[in-house]
Each structure stands twice: as structure tokens, then as C-alpha cells.
Design a protein around this motif. Structure first.
Motif, PDB file in Angstrom:
ATOM      1  N   PHE A   1       0.817  -1.213   0.000  1.00  0.00           N
ATOM      2  CA  PHE A   1       0.000   0.000   0.000  1.00  0.00           C
ATOM      3  C   PHE A   1       0.855   1.269   0.000  1.00  0.00           C
ATOM      4  CE2 PHE A   1      -2.806  -3.288   1.607  1.00  0.00           C
ATOM      5  CZ  PHE A   1      -3.979  -3.035   0.906  1.00  0.00           C
TER       6      PHE A   1
ATOM      7  N   ARG B   1      -4.670   0.519  -2.816  1.00  0.00           N
ATOM      8  CA  ARG B   1      -5.437   1.416  -1.945  1.00  0.00           C
ATOM      9  C   ARG B   1      -6.861   1.590  -2.472  1.00  0.00           C
ATOM     10  NH1 ARG B   1      -1.590   6.420   0.205  1.00  0.00           N
ATOM     11  NH2 ARG B   1       0.208   5.143   0.795  1.00  0.00           N
TER      12      ARG B   1
ATOM     13  N   TYR C   1      -4.984   5.807   4.878  1.00  0.00           N
ATOM     14  CA  TYR C   1      -5.705   5.021   3.880  1.00  0.00           C
ATOM     15  C   TYR C   1      -6.314   3.743   4.448  1.00  0.00           C
ATOM     16  CZ  TYR C   1      -1.273   2.434   3.816  1.00  0.00           C
ATOM     17  OH  TYR C   1      -0.148   1.724   4.182  1.00  0.00           O
TER      18      TYR C   1
END
Length: 217
Positions: A142, A171, A190
Motif C-alpha cells: 500500500f 489502496r 488510507y
């Protein structure tokens, strides 16, 4: 992004909360295909509000079809748990940035870990999550993580421009799954998703929230 954060901070206290009195339930007592990031809190139960349990189940089932597994990093936290995380983060930033003053370290820490009762995790309406790829046997990339460990920086902002196309794609998968279930992604993290609390209400344009703080369980 900073303007969005400032807007949330300024207006969230004005959102009324009409508590629906739904219970906290442990994700570990369900039969969903989930992984759990080890917690600093001994005996942590990964509890969420009842409505969120069903949402997590649907997300888990979707990922299972792609040979992936949802990782639950954190859910409801007590005040003591939140304080423990804040103190740990403060110490880590002190070691990483020895040139910064205690006040600067405090502000930096609070930009990622909300102090005390300011955290939406205390409502039972916040979930931190990542995704595990069963084909590669690894936590997906990520952009700021190595397996479970996440390096806190501005690159944690959900759509930060200085991340790879793969990290952005991953993401968007994670965020899309939660947004499809009515969650909103945090402006600076996130992996953090809110539902039913004041942040959710503000982001969704709702007149009120329905999850308030549950200090102890």
C-alpha cells in the motif's frame, strides 16, 4: 488535504449524536475469513458495532473470491488503549526526529494518533484494515507498509501523488470495498474507515451521527 482535515476538525463538534444504543460485538466470534494484526493491548477482542459486523462479512466474502483476505488492524478501543498507542507513537517519533521539540513531536503524533477521547475508534464505528494476498503469501503493498508495519508520513494520505501505481491500485481496492459498504476513508490514513460516527456524518453530509463514544466495555 490539510484543508479537508481542518474542515473536519472545525465542524465535527457541531454534529449532534443520536446514539442508537447498538452493542459492540467481537469480530473474532464470527465465522468470517479474517486475519488480525497483533495488538499492543493484551486480550484485544476487535469489537465493532452490530451493523458493522455485517459489512465486514460482505467485504470478507468479496475478497475471498479474489483469493485475498481482509486484515483487521484495529476496531473499538478503550481510552487506555488509545493512550497506549499515542504514547508508543510519541516515543517512536522522538527517536526518528531527535531534532524536534516535544511540542512538535506532540503535534506530529496527534496528526496520526488521536489523543484520548478524540479518536473515533472509541465509538465502535471505526475500523483499520489492510489486505493479505493468499497467492503471494504477503500483505499487499500500500506504499508505506512492509507487511503489517506502516511508516507514518504524508504518503499515508489515501491518494498521495508520491506512491507507486501498484500501491495506488491496492489502496483503491481497499477503499472501494469499504466505501461500497457506506464507510468513509480517513483524510490522513488510507487504512482507517469510519461509519456512523461524527466524522462519517460530516463527510456524508448527514445531519447527525448515531455512534457516540463507548469508554469502557
Amino acid at each position: 488535504m490539510d484543508q479537508k482535515v481542518q474542515h473536519i476538525q472545525q465542524h465535527s463538534p457541531s454534529i449532534p449524536i443520536l446514539e442508537d444504543r447498538s452493542k459492540l460485538v467481537s469480530l473474532k466470534n464470527c465465522d468470517f475469513d479474517l486475519l488480525y494484526e497483533p495488538s499492543v493491548k493484551r486480550g484485544y477482542k476487535y469489537m465493532v458495532r452490530e451493523a458493522i459486523l455485517e459489512k465486514i462479512g460482505r467485504i470478507s466474502n468479496h475478497l475471498k473470491k479474489e483469493d485475498k483476505t481482509l486484515i483487521i488492524r484495529s476496531a473499538w478501543r478503550s481510552v487506555d488503549h488509545q493512550l497506549l498507542l499515542w504514547n508508543n507513537c510519541f516515543r517512536n517519533f522522538q527517536e526518528e526526529f531527535p531534532e524536534k521539540t516535544p511540542l512538535e513531536i506532540k503535534e506530529l503524533t496527534s496528526s496520526f494518533i488521536a489523543p484520548g477521547v478524540k479518536s473515533t475508534h472509541l465509538t465502535g464505528g471505526a475500523v483499520d484494515a489492510l489486505i493479505y494476498d493468499n497467492k503471494t503469501k504477503k500483505v499487499m503493498n500500500f506504499g508505506t507498509n512492509v507487511d503489517y508495519k506502516i511508516t507514518l508520513s504524508e504518503q499515508c494520505y489515501p491518494y498521495h501523488p508520491d506512491i507507486s501505481s501498484l500501491a495506488l491500485e491496492n489502496r483503491m481496492l481497499l477503499i472501494g470495498l469499504f466505501e461500497n459498504e457506506g464507510f468513509v476513508v480517513d483524510a490522513r490514513e488510507y487504512w482507517h474507515f469510519d461509519y456512523g460516527n461524527v466524522i462519517w456524518a460530516l463527510e456524508k453530509g448527514e445531519e447527525s451521527a448515531f455512534y457516540e463514544i463507548i469508554k469502557e466495555q
